[in-house]
Design a protein around this motif. Structure first.
Motif, PDB file in Angstrom:
ATOM      1  N   ILE A 162      17.449   0.802 -11.446  1.00 11.91           N
ATOM      2  CA  ILE A 162      16.447  -0.258 -11.598  1.00 11.91           C
ATOM      3  C   ILE A 162      15.371   0.086 -12.623  1.00 11.91           C
ATOM      4  O   ILE A 162      14.483  -0.730 -12.899  1.00 11.91           O
ATOM      5  CB  ILE A 162      15.791  -0.613 -10.247  1.00 11.91           C
ATOM      6  N   GLY A 163      15.441   1.280 -13.216  1.00 11.32           N
ATOM      7  CA  GLY A 163      14.537   1.642 -14.299  1.00 11.32           C
ATOM      8  C   GLY A 163      13.084   1.839 -13.903  1.00 11.32           C
ATOM      9  O   GLY A 163      12.181   1.530 -14.685  1.00 11.32           O
ATOM     10  N   LEU A 164      12.842   2.374 -12.709  1.00 10.60           N
ATOM     11  CA  LEU A 164      11.469   2.601 -12.245  1.00 10.60           C
ATOM     12  C   LEU A 164      11.136   4.082 -12.058  1.00 10.60           C
ATOM     13  O   LEU A 164      10.188   4.422 -11.353  1.00 10.60           O
ATOM     14  CB  LEU A 164      11.231   1.860 -10.918  1.00 10.60           C
ATOM     15  N   LYS A 165      11.899   4.925 -12.726  1.00  7.80           N
ATOM     16  CA  LYS A 165      11.733   6.366 -12.526  1.00  7.80           C
ATOM     17  C   LYS A 165      10.307   6.834 -12.807  1.00  7.80           C
ATOM     18  O   LYS A 165       9.766   7.687 -12.084  1.00  7.80           O
ATOM     19  CB  LYS A 165      12.714   7.122 -13.435  1.00  7.80           C
ATOM     20  N   ASN A 166       9.669   6.277 -13.829  1.00  9.74           N
ATOM     21  CA  ASN A 166       8.329   6.725 -14.208  1.00  9.74           C
ATOM     22  C   ASN A 166       7.214   6.108 -13.368  1.00  9.74           C
ATOM     23  O   ASN A 166       6.063   6.539 -13.454  1.00  9.74           O
ATOM     24  CB  ASN A 166       8.073   6.411 -15.687  1.00  9.74           C
ATOM     25  N   ARG A 167       7.546   5.087 -12.572  1.00 13.19           N
ATOM     26  CA  ARG A 167       6.510   4.409 -11.778  1.00 13.19           C
ATOM     27  C   ARG A 167       6.832   4.382 -10.281  1.00 13.19           C
ATOM     28  O   ARG A 167       6.095   3.768  -9.512  1.00 13.19           O
ATOM     29  CB  ARG A 167       6.345   2.966 -12.273  1.00 13.19           C
ATOM     30  N   ILE A 168       7.902   5.028  -9.873  1.00  9.66           N
ATOM     31  CA  ILE A 168       8.367   4.924  -8.504  1.00  9.66           C
ATOM     32  C   ILE A 168       7.383   5.511  -7.503  1.00  9.66           C
ATOM     33  O   ILE A 168       7.360   5.125  -6.320  1.00  9.66           O
ATOM     34  CB  ILE A 168       9.761   5.579  -8.344  1.00  9.66           C
ATOM     35  N   ASP A 169       6.516   6.437  -7.917  1.00  5.56           N
ATOM     36  CA  ASP A 169       5.555   7.056  -6.997  1.00  5.56           C
ATOM     37  C   ASP A 169       4.170   6.421  -7.079  1.00  5.56           C
ATOM     38  O   ASP A 169       3.207   6.936  -6.506  1.00  5.56           O
ATOM     39  CB  ASP A 169       5.485   8.563  -7.250  1.00  5.56           C
ATOM     40  N   ASP A 170       4.063   5.301  -7.792  1.00  5.17           N
ATOM     41  CA  ASP A 170       2.832   4.506  -7.785  1.00  5.17           C
ATOM     42  C   ASP A 170       2.887   3.523  -6.624  1.00  5.17           C
ATOM     43  O   ASP A 170       3.959   3.107  -6.189  1.00  5.17           O
ATOM     44  CB  ASP A 170       2.692   3.712  -9.096  1.00  5.17           C
ATOM     45  N   LYS A 171       1.713   3.129  -6.138  1.00  9.43           N
ATOM     46  CA  LYS A 171       1.671   2.128  -5.076  1.00  9.43           C
ATOM     47  C   LYS A 171       2.160   0.781  -5.612  1.00  9.43           C
ATOM     48  O   LYS A 171       1.872   0.411  -6.746  1.00  9.43           O
ATOM     49  CB  LYS A 171       0.266   2.007  -4.512  1.00  9.43           C
ATOM     50  N   VAL A 172       2.869   0.059  -4.781  1.00 13.23           N
ATOM     51  CA  VAL A 172       3.492  -1.195  -5.196  1.00 13.23           C
ATOM     52  C   VAL A 172       2.449  -2.232  -5.602  1.00 13.23           C
ATOM     53  O   VAL A 172       2.713  -3.086  -6.450  1.00 13.23           O
ATOM     54  CB  VAL A 172       4.402  -1.738  -4.072  1.00 13.23           C
ATOM     55  N   LYS A 173       1.267  -2.178  -5.031  1.00 13.73           N
ATOM     56  CA  LYS A 173       0.227  -3.150  -5.388  1.00 13.73           C
ATOM     57  C   LYS A 173      -0.195  -3.027  -6.853  1.00 13.73           C
ATOM     58  O   LYS A 173      -0.814  -3.938  -7.400  1.00 13.73           O
ATOM     59  CB  LYS A 173      -0.993  -3.002  -4.476  1.00 13.73           C
ATOM     60  N   LYS A 174       0.185  -1.927  -7.511  1.00 14.39           N
ATOM     61  CA  LYS A 174      -0.108  -1.745  -8.928  1.00 14.39           C
ATOM     62  C   LYS A 174       1.045  -2.236  -9.811  1.00 14.39           C
ATOM     63  O   LYS A 174       0.934  -2.213 -11.035  1.00 14.39           O
ATOM     64  CB  LYS A 174      -0.391  -0.265  -9.228  1.00 14.39           C
ATOM     65  N   TYR A 175       2.120  -2.660  -9.200  1.00 15.74           N
ATOM     66  CA  TYR A 175       3.292  -3.095  -9.948  1.00 15.74           C
ATOM     67  C   TYR A 175       3.094  -4.509 -10.503  1.00 15.74           C
ATOM     68  O   TYR A 175       2.424  -5.355  -9.897  1.00 15.74           O
ATOM     69  CB  TYR A 175       4.530  -3.123  -9.048  1.00 15.74           C
ATOM     70  N   SER A 176       3.726  -4.765 -11.645  1.00 16.36           N
ATOM     71  CA  SER A 176       3.818  -6.136 -12.153  1.00 16.36           C
ATOM     72  C   SER A 176       4.853  -6.878 -11.318  1.00 16.36           C
ATOM     73  O   SER A 176       5.611  -6.264 -10.541  1.00 16.36           O
ATOM     74  CB  SER A 176       4.247  -6.135 -13.619  1.00 16.36           C
ATOM     75  N   LEU A 177       4.915  -8.211 -11.474  1.00 12.51           N
ATOM     76  CA  LEU A 177       5.897  -8.994 -10.737  1.00 12.51           C
ATOM     77  C   LEU A 177       7.319  -8.561 -11.080  1.00 12.51           C
ATOM     78  O   LEU A 177       8.182  -8.471 -10.206  1.00 12.51           O
ATOM     79  CB  LEU A 177       5.725 -10.487 -11.040  1.00 12.51           C
ATOM     80  N   ASP A 227       0.811  -1.216   0.000  1.00  7.75           N
ATOM     81  CA  ASP A 227       0.000   0.000   0.000  1.00  7.75           C
ATOM     82  C   ASP A 227       0.849   1.272   0.000  1.00  7.75           C
ATOM     83  O   ASP A 227       0.312   2.376  -0.002  1.00  7.75           O
ATOM     84  CB  ASP A 227      -0.949   0.009   1.211  1.00  7.75           C
ATOM     85  N   PHE A 228       2.171   1.098   0.029  1.00  6.10           N
ATOM     86  CA  PHE A 228       3.080   2.236  -0.078  1.00  6.10           C
ATOM     87  C   PHE A 228       3.598   2.329  -1.511  1.00  6.10           C
ATOM     88  O   PHE A 228       3.554   1.370  -2.263  1.00  6.10           O
ATOM     89  CB  PHE A 228       4.261   2.085   0.878  1.00  6.10           C
ATOM     90  N   THR A 229       4.098   3.477  -1.878  1.00  6.95           N
ATOM     91  CA  THR A 229       4.701   3.632  -3.203  1.00  6.95           C
ATOM     92  C   THR A 229       6.086   2.995  -3.214  1.00  6.95           C
ATOM     93  O   THR A 229       6.655   2.661  -2.158  1.00  6.95           O
ATOM     94  CB  THR A 229       4.843   5.111  -3.577  1.00  6.95           C
ATOM     95  N   GLY A 230       6.621   2.851  -4.415  1.00  8.21           N
ATOM     96  CA  GLY A 230       7.970   2.321  -4.527  1.00  8.21           C
ATOM     97  C   GLY A 230       8.969   3.195  -3.802  1.00  8.21           C
ATOM     98  O   GLY A 230       9.863   2.688  -3.105  1.00  8.21           O
ATOM     99  N   ARG A 231       8.820   4.501  -3.938  1.00 10.91           N
ATOM    100  CA  ARG A 231       9.753   5.430  -3.277  1.00 10.91           C
ATOM    101  C   ARG A 231       9.643   5.319  -1.758  1.00 10.91           C
ATOM    102  O   ARG A 231      10.659   5.324  -1.045  1.00 10.91           O
ATOM    103  CB  ARG A 231       9.462   6.862  -3.710  1.00 10.91           C
ATOM    104  N   GLU A 232       8.408   5.197  -1.252  1.00 16.50           N
ATOM    105  CA  GLU A 232       8.218   5.081   0.197  1.00 16.50           C
ATOM    106  C   GLU A 232       8.859   3.800   0.733  1.00 16.50           C
ATOM    107  O   GLU A 232       9.434   3.791   1.825  1.00 16.50           O
ATOM    108  CB  GLU A 232       6.724   5.114   0.530  1.00 16.50           C
TER     109      GLU A 232
END
Length: 307
Positions: free
Chosen positions: A120-135, A91-96
């Motif tokens: 790690i190439g997540l600059k564009n998605r780092i502030d999205d919640k991790v639950k929205k991430y692909s594996l 429920d936290f973002t990648g950055r958090e």
């Protein structure tokens, strides 16, 4: 190159059962080192000893010159580790997530966090919640957590397990860049042989608690011998003829085909001799030896009937 990880004559027993039976190897800076073995061969036990979770019964393990048993804090301070699917706060973002781990390490500033996000190439998605991430994205974030303290040694246990082909390629490229650009030593334990072959510089084959061989992956397909698969009209006659050839190292029958291990540069001679003996060759092909072939040889897993 300096050795970042060194294992010297490591033994490990649980009760009266000896699991690790005197293994020694080293991993150099900037090197990606594969650790291959079947389930129960001793891979997990070895990793647990390297990171100090269990103690070896005898022998020494050094990380950056520090003895893991005698100088534990100094030894593991330069180690990053990722085991299969790393834990994180969904429920936290990648950055958090990275900020939390940075505080746990205690010596990681915002600049380093930004550097890791770039790696790690997540600059564009780092502030999205991790639950929205692909594996694959979660795996890269887990790698980022391990990279925060600028480890000299990165330990990856089944790092691409469950990833799709694109995720595997992305992860592989990141790891290769770490070794090349940041001079990080990478120790990879995996059962995906094709991936290890493309990723690693050297590979150690462990079987029943013993290191059976340590080889350069580039050299595995460049051996003094090559394998040839034959399909012939008369298998029994062919095998008898093959046994008379000095350059034939081994003969294995696989159902209606014959697998022959011959000395390099004798492929044409093999065909010529069989033809002069009146053997009709229905099909013949070179068998490229890859890491899987080598692993099967060492682990004694050949399915062919030895002649």
């Amino acid at each position: 190159m300096n050795s970042v990880l060194e294992l010297k004559n490591i033994h490990k027993s649980f009760g009266k059962i000896e699991i690790i039976k005197g293994i020694s190897f080293d991993v150099k800076e900037g090197e990606i080192y594969g650790f291959l073995g079947a389930n129960g061969a001793g891979k997990t036990t070895t990793i647990r000893m390297i990171v100090g979770l269990i103690k070896p019964s005898s022998g020494n393990i050094y990380i950056n010159g520090y003895d893991v048993q005698k100088q534990f804090v100094k030894a593991v301070s330069s180690v990053g580790c990722i085991v299969e699917n790393p834990d994180m706060y969904l429920d936290f973002t990648g950055r958090e997530n990275l900020n939390i781990f940075a505080k746990l390490y205690g010596n990681v500033d915002k600049k380093r966090i930004d550097e890791v996000i770039e790696i790690i190439g997540l600059k564009n998605r780092i502030d999205d919640k991790v639950k929205k991430y692909s594996l694959g994205m979660k795996q890269r974030l887990g790698l980022g957590q391990a990279l925060l303290p600028k480890p000299k040694l990165l330990i990856l246990d089944e790092p691409t397990n469950g990833l799709d082909p694109i995720g595997i390629v992305d992860f592989r490229n990141i790891v290769k860049n770490l070794a090349k650009e940041h001079n990080t030593a990478v120790f990879v334990s995996s059962h995906i042989l094709a991936e290890v072959e493309q990723l690693c510089d050297r590979v150690a084959f462990i079987d029943n608690g013993l290191i059976k061989s340590i080889e350069n992956t580039k050299d595995i397909s460049v051996k003094s011998s090559e394998k040839v698969m034959l399909k012939v009209s008369d298998s029994e006659k062919t095998i008898n003829v093959l046994k008379e050839m000095e350059f034939v190292k081994s003969i294995n029958k696989d159902e209606n085909k014959i697998l022959v291990d011959i000395e390099k540069e004798h492929y044409s001679m093999l065909i010529t001799i069989l033809s002069t003996k009146g053997i009709e060759i229905l099909d013949i092909s070179r068998v490229h030896q890859n890491l899987e072939d080598r692993f099967m040889e060492i682990a004694g897993g050949e399915k062919h009937e030895s002649i």
